[in-house]
Every structure is written in structure tokens, then in C-alpha cells.
Design a protein around this motif. Structure first.
Motif, mmCIF file in Angstrom:
data_model
loop_
_atom_site.group_PDB
_atom_site.id
_atom_site.type_symbol
_atom_site.label_atom_id
_atom_site.label_comp_id
_atom_site.label_asym_id
_atom_site.label_seq_id
_atom_site.Cartn_x
_atom_site.Cartn_y
_atom_site.Cartn_z
ATOM 1 N N GLU A 141 11.409 71.820 -3.717
ATOM 2 C CA GLU A 141 10.938 70.831 -2.626
ATOM 3 C C GLU A 141 9.459 70.413 -3.251
ATOM 4 O OE1 GLU A 141 9.431 72.015 1.244
ATOM 5 O OE2 GLU A 141 10.395 74.113 0.679
ATOM 6 N N PHE A 142 9.200 69.263 -2.730
ATOM 7 C CA PHE A 142 7.871 68.546 -2.922
ATOM 8 C C PHE A 142 7.244 68.675 -1.416
ATOM 9 C CE2 PHE A 142 9.710 66.602 -6.482
ATOM 10 C CZ PHE A 142 8.749 66.425 -7.438
ATOM 11 N N THR A 143 6.112 69.346 -1.582
ATOM 12 C CA THR A 143 5.365 69.744 -0.222
ATOM 13 C C THR A 143 3.775 69.193 -0.004
ATOM 14 O OG1 THR A 143 4.880 71.602 1.448
ATOM 15 C CG2 THR A 143 4.659 71.967 -0.902
ATOM 16 N N GLU A 144 3.463 68.884 1.371
ATOM 17 C CA GLU A 144 2.121 68.529 1.340
ATOM 18 C C GLU A 144 1.321 69.647 0.848
ATOM 19 O OE1 GLU A 144 -0.947 66.347 3.101
ATOM 20 O OE2 GLU A 144 0.937 65.744 2.465
ATOM 21 N N PRO A 145 -0.001 69.442 0.252
ATOM 22 C CA PRO A 145 -0.661 70.559 -0.228
ATOM 23 C C PRO A 145 -1.263 71.466 0.822
ATOM 24 C CG PRO A 145 -1.393 68.261 -1.124
ATOM 25 C CD PRO A 145 -0.219 67.968 -0.230
ATOM 26 N N ALA A 146 -1.356 70.854 2.020
ATOM 27 C CA ALA A 146 -1.935 71.985 3.066
ATOM 28 C C ALA A 146 -0.846 72.927 3.384
ATOM 29 C CB ALA A 146 -2.317 71.180 4.373
ATOM 30 N N HIS B 103 1.927 55.687 6.698
ATOM 31 C CA HIS B 103 2.558 54.626 5.778
ATOM 32 C C HIS B 103 3.007 53.284 6.638
ATOM 33 C CE1 HIS B 103 4.314 58.249 3.194
ATOM 34 N NE2 HIS B 103 3.187 58.226 3.467
ATOM 35 N N LEU B 104 1.751 52.865 6.795
ATOM 36 C CA LEU B 104 1.932 51.600 7.412
ATOM 37 C C LEU B 104 1.980 50.208 6.679
ATOM 38 C CD1 LEU B 104 -0.569 52.680 10.117
ATOM 39 C CD2 LEU B 104 1.729 52.706 10.312
ATOM 40 N N ASP C 229 -2.862 59.841 2.865
ATOM 41 C CA ASP C 229 -1.442 59.787 2.596
ATOM 42 C C ASP C 229 -0.962 58.587 3.233
ATOM 43 O OD1 ASP C 229 1.333 60.268 2.510
ATOM 44 O OD2 ASP C 229 1.368 61.778 3.983
ATOM 45 N N TRP C 230 -1.093 57.537 2.410
ATOM 46 C CA TRP C 230 -0.680 56.137 2.803
ATOM 47 C C TRP C 230 0.498 55.621 2.347
ATOM 48 C CZ3 TRP C 230 -6.309 53.418 2.488
ATOM 49 C CH2 TRP C 230 -7.138 54.071 3.346
#
Length: 369
Positions: free
Chosen positions: A140-145, A200-201, A326-327
């Protein structure tokens, strides 16, 4: 004059080749290699395995006579089915024997772990991943935090240190048990330890339509060398652009909002701002404006009246800044607008380099940063 042997001379200077070789062999350590891979959103690839209850970066042990870089490339083929060049190091970690909980019969002597940069994988490359029939049960790809929740504490420290080194463009950093021996500002504030706000706007060039309410004004503030001012929250390690919410005293003027917020948050002085465009919330009722301007100076940092925090101030390339946010996919359009404004301001492209922390009273006249 007669020279006699000094009993204080280290024994290595008097050893036979056989004795010296035995001494070095007795101090031997294990060697391992892992690979840090991210996707286009800055999330880190981790593997779920069938032999432990925590996840891992791709990688493994270095075989006899094998170089760490070759081992990392081999492990990518064996674990993910991907043949990719491994030619850039991010971190070398010295793992002491007393920090790892291993069975006594394993006689763990300590380890040198190399972390290599696997780069950013696009959707096409990710779709090519093929897992082996055993050992790797999923990826999986996970948020660094989230790494500390999914990896062992030491593995998470190492991965985050390597990721900060990649963003910071410092070259290979030296770690001891996952911690940099010479921590920079990103390490000191543990940047990326909290989840990046997910924004993500949609991006739109030009002014916001009149029917939208402007609820935020941020700016890309350029130093003369092409880098931009980024604020780091000392409590969370989160990164933001200078700016904030309009207040009554601004009288509906977004430039007044920007100047006030830039002064309150960053003690920053700037030239006349250029409007880049705006992002809108998903219901399409609010607009968040984005400007660009050149910095003319910074006064000593002071607490922001709105939060009570005294932000750390750094200069980073626009691309480094994007790695801290994270845009999502719309960020590409905003980044292109940032560089158009940079050219309009007569500011050069920033060279890749480590971020610089700014303290004290700083001017940005000719010949300065």
C-alpha cells in the motif's frame, strides 16, 4: 638515539595480518538495504509480509560479495517484480545490537542499513507490480505520518529520516538507530509526523467569481534566489504558505489580508503581490486566493496572534514546498502559475539545495539570499 617500542601504541600497529583480520571479523555487522518509493501524492510504498506483524519498505539482507545498491535492485525484482535502477542513496543507518529485540540464538551483532531512493512511481509503473507467491502479502501507499503506526519504531524513524533527506536534497544522511547525527530543521521539527491536510481542490487561474466568498489568502513569497518562504508549525511540523483568513479590518481587500497575515505569521515584508488564481471548495461556494510576490525582508519571528505559535521560517524551492503539502493533481496547475509569476517578477529558477532556516532580521536586497 635508540627508539624503543611504546607500550601505549594501539595493538593494531603491531598485529600480524592474521590477527588483524580476526579482530576485524569479530567486529563484523550485518548489512541490509531498503528502497524508499513514493507515488505522485507523496505517499510511501510499504509491504505487508507474512513473517512479522509490522510492515517494511522493500528490501532485505545484502548477500555475501554483493554491494548494497545491487542488493536493493535485486530485492525490487524479487519482491515487486520491478527492474529499476538504484543509483542514489538517501541514508545509511547504524543499528546498534541493544536496540533490536531479536532472539538470543540469532546473535544479532548490529547492522548497517542503506536506504536508497526508488523515486516517484506513476500509475503505469505501479500497475506493473507483481508480488511473489509467498513472503509479501500486499502493498500500500501510505501517508508519511502513518509510518509509525505500520512499521516498527526504528523502521519508521529510518524511513521518515530518509524521506526528509530526499525532500531536503541533502545527499545521503548518516543515521544512528534511525536518527540523523546532524539533524536539520526538517528533522528537528519532525516534519511529516502529522498527516498533511488533504486539499485536492480545483485550481482556477485569475480572480474568483463575485458569487464566491473569499475565506483564505495565501502567497508564494520569493527570495532573490528563486526559493519561497514556507512556515513550519513547531507543534505539529506541518508546513503552510504565509497567509490566512480575511478580517473586518481588511475591509474586503485581499491584498490587505495578505500583508497583515504575512506580517503576523512570518514578520515578512513584500512587494506588490500578483494574483495567481484561486482554488474552490467542492461545494463551490468559497474561494481561496493565491498570490505571488518578492520578499523584501524579514523581522525577527514572533508569535502569531491567531495561534500563539512562533513559526519556523524556511526557504525551499517551490517543488520542495509541494512535497510538504497534499494538494493532489490540481497542484500541478498552481505550480505552473507560480513559475509564470516568478518569471514575471524577474526571479531565477531556484537550484536544488537543502532548505535554509531563517532567523533574526533579514534583508533581501541585491547580493543577499
Amino acid at each position: 638515539m635508540t627508539i624503543t617500542p611504546n607500550s601505549a601504541v594501539p595493538p593494531g600497529t603491531l598485529m600480524s595480518d592474521e590477527a588483524y583480520g580476526a579482530l576485524r571479523a569479530a567486529a563484523a555487522l550485518w548489512v541490509g538495504a531498503s528502497v524508499l518509493i513514493t507515488n505522485s501524492l507523496g505517499k510511501v510504498l510499504i509491504q505487508h509480509v507474512d513473517y512479522r506483524d509490522t510492515c517494511l519498505l522493500p528490501g532485505g539482507a545484502v548477500d555475501k560479495g554483493e554491494s548494497p545498491a545491487h542488493a536493493a535492485a535485486r530485492e525490487l525484482v524479487e519482491e515487486l517484480g520491478i527492474d529499476a535502477p538504484i543509483d542514489r542513496g538517501l541514508a545509511v543507518d547504524w543499528v546498534s545490537a541493544d536496540t533490536v529485540d531479536t532472539p538470543a540464538v540469532m546473535r544479532f551483532p548490529g547492522e548497517i542499513l542503506h536506504v536508497f531512493d526508488g523515486g516517484t512511481w506513476d500509475d503505469e509503473r505501479i500497475a506493473e507490480i507483481r508480488l511473489p507467491p509467498h513472503e509479501i502479502t500486499g502493498i500500500e501507499f501510505t501517508e508519511p505520518a502513518r509510518l509509525p503506526d505500520l512499521l516498527s519504531p526504528a523502521d519508521a524513524r529510518r524511513a521518515l529520516s530518509a524521506l526528509r533527506a530526499r525532500i531536503n536534497a541533502t545527499g545521503t544522511v548518516l543515521l544512528e538507530n534511525g536518527r540523523p547525527i546532524a539533524p536539520g530543521v526538517l528533522d528537528r521539527l519532525a516534519v511529516l509526523r502529522t498527516v498533511r491536510p488533504h486539499h485536492h481542490l480545483p485550481w482556477h487561474q485569475g480572480p474568483a467569481p463575485r458569487e464566491l466568498t473569499v475565506t483564505q489568502v495565501w502567497a508564494w513569497l520569493f527570495a532573490p534566489d528563486g526559493r519561497v518562504l514556507i512556515l513550519l508549525d513547531p507543534g505539529t511540523g506541518s508546513a503552510v504558505l504565509p497567509g490566512g483568513k480575511p478580517e473586518e479590518q481588511d475591509r474586503g481587500d485581499p491584498v490587505s489580508t495578505l500583508r497583515r497575515e504575512a506580517d503576523e505569521e512570518a514578520a515578512a515584508r513584500l512587494t506588490s503581490p500578483l494574483l495567481l488564481g484561486h482554488v474552490t471548495d467542492l461545494p463551490g461556494r468559497r474561494a481561496y486566493l493565491r498570490y505571488a510576490a518578492a520578499l523584501t525582508g524579514l523581522a525577527p519571528a514572533r508569535p502569531d496572534p491567531a495561534t500563539g505559535h512562533t513559526y519556523a521560517r524556511i526557504l525551499a524551492t517551490p517543488e520542495q514546498a509541494m512535497d510538504l503539502f497534499d494538494w493532489g493533481p490540481p497542484a500541478a496547475g498552481q505550480l505552473a502559475a507560480v513559475h509564470r509569476a516568478r518569471r514575471q517578477l524577474g526571479i531565477p529558477v531556484a537550484a536544488p539545495q537543502p532548505v535554509t532556516e531563517l532567523t533574526g532580521d533579514i534583508g533581501f536586497g541585491p547580493g543577499r539570499i
